[in-house]
Write a protein that holds these residues in place. Structure first.
Motif, short mmCIF file in Angstrom:
data_model
loop_
_atom_site.label_atom_id
_atom_site.label_comp_id
_atom_site.label_asym_id
_atom_site.label_seq_id
_atom_site.Cartn_x
_atom_site.Cartn_y
_atom_site.Cartn_z
N VAL A 80 0.83 -1.21 0.00
CA VAL A 80 0.00 0.00 0.00
C VAL A 80 0.87 1.25 0.00
N ASN A 118 2.86 1.79 -3.39
CA ASN A 118 2.10 2.13 -4.60
C ASN A 118 1.45 3.51 -4.55
N ILE A 119 1.64 4.23 -3.47
CA ILE A 119 1.19 5.63 -3.40
C ILE A 119 2.41 6.51 -3.58
N ASP A 120 2.41 7.33 -4.63
CA ASP A 120 3.56 8.17 -4.94
C ASP A 120 3.79 9.21 -3.85
N ILE A 173 -1.94 14.43 0.38
CA ILE A 173 -2.79 13.89 1.45
C ILE A 173 -2.43 14.51 2.80
N ALA A 216 1.61 12.18 -4.09
CA ALA A 216 0.25 11.93 -3.57
C ALA A 216 0.25 11.97 -2.04
N TRP A 217 1.30 11.38 -1.43
CA TRP A 217 1.41 11.45 0.03
C TRP A 217 1.48 12.90 0.50
#
Length: 261
Positions: A115, A118-120, A127, A123-124
């Motif tokens: 998990v 796979n989140i760039d 968020i 993107a983090w």
């Protein structure tokens, strides 16, 4: 038999290339990208860069401030990577087929790492902006989460490849779990793990520039500030400083790899 094997590989390669060309063509049509205009605009872009995007003597006054922001970016990147590596080592030991406690904990560890991996990092950062706002802490956690996911997967593969034989030998002698971890797994895997950590530091330093644009911190924000204010000479100086830092870090990293591997 061997001729049939190579003929099949050629057919598969040709099919892949045709599929790739088809996807590229579809992307060009959907996005309405003008290929000819894209290539013909390159000389104009190069001419503009040579005529405007270069440091001047006046821009050197800003160099100390740029260096300060670069150091901040480097420290955040290194801290996020090393702390992420420590957490990744724990999850890798639990997730490796060689050292896992049981299949359940192994699957959980691998799932969590998947998990996060796979989140760039960009993107983090977006968020985390909702929780921490535009600050260095946001960039730190974004790089930490990205490093944790990538390094966990890398460490799992390293442990499975480097220490499976020695682990089986120690188990046959009746060694305990922690004795196996500290006397076999970590010593045999550590050189390759250090190499992965160095690679992640290099990657995070590059990513931190982009993260700085989002979080309003570090060298990325400095570049964005000068570029948007049309101070292209100072922006060019920022780019040169970033490139020089990356080259130095890569040279040090390659030297350490040659020593430990």
């Amino acid at each position: 038999m061997q001729a049939d094997f190579f003929a099949k590989k050629r057919r598969n390669s040709l099919a892949f290339l045709l599929a790739l060309a088809g996807v590229t063509l579809i992307a060009i049509v959907v996005t309405e990208y003008d290929v000819a205009k894209g290539f013909t605009s390159v000389p104009d872009a190069v001419a503009w860069a040579l005529g405007n995007f270069y440091p001047t003597q006046e821009s050197l006054v800003k160099l100390p401030g740029i260096i300060d922001k670069l150091v901040e970016t480097l420290l955040v990147s290194i801290a996020a990577t090393t702390v992420g590596a420590a957490a990744a080592l724990l999850f890798a030991i639990l997730g490796s087929n060689t050292t896992r406690v049981n299949a359940f904990f192994g699957s959980i560890s691998r799932g969590i790492a998947t998990v996060f991996r796979n989140i760039d990092v960009a993107a983090w950062a977006m968020i985390l902006l909702f929780s921490f706002g535009q600050s260095s802490l946001t960039g730190y956690f974004a790089l930490f989460f990205g490093s944790f996911g990538f390094l966990t997967r890398s460490f799992v593969e390293t442990i499975d490849e480097a220490s499976s034989g020695s682990v089986e030998a120690l188990r046959a002698t009746g060694a305990g779990y922690f004795s196996i971890i500290f006397h076999s797994v970590i010593p045999s895997s550590m050189p390759q793990m250090i190499s992965w950590v160095l690679f992640m530091i290099e990657t995070n330093i590059r990513s931190a520039t982009l993260i700085g644009l989002l979080t309003g911190s570090g060298i990325g924000f400095t570049f964005n500030l000068y570029y948007k204010s049309l101070n292209y000479d100072v922006a060019a100086l920022v780019v040169l400083v970033i490139v020089a830092a990356i080259l130095c870090i890569e040279a040090v990293s390659n030297y350490v790899r040659r020593v430990i591997l």
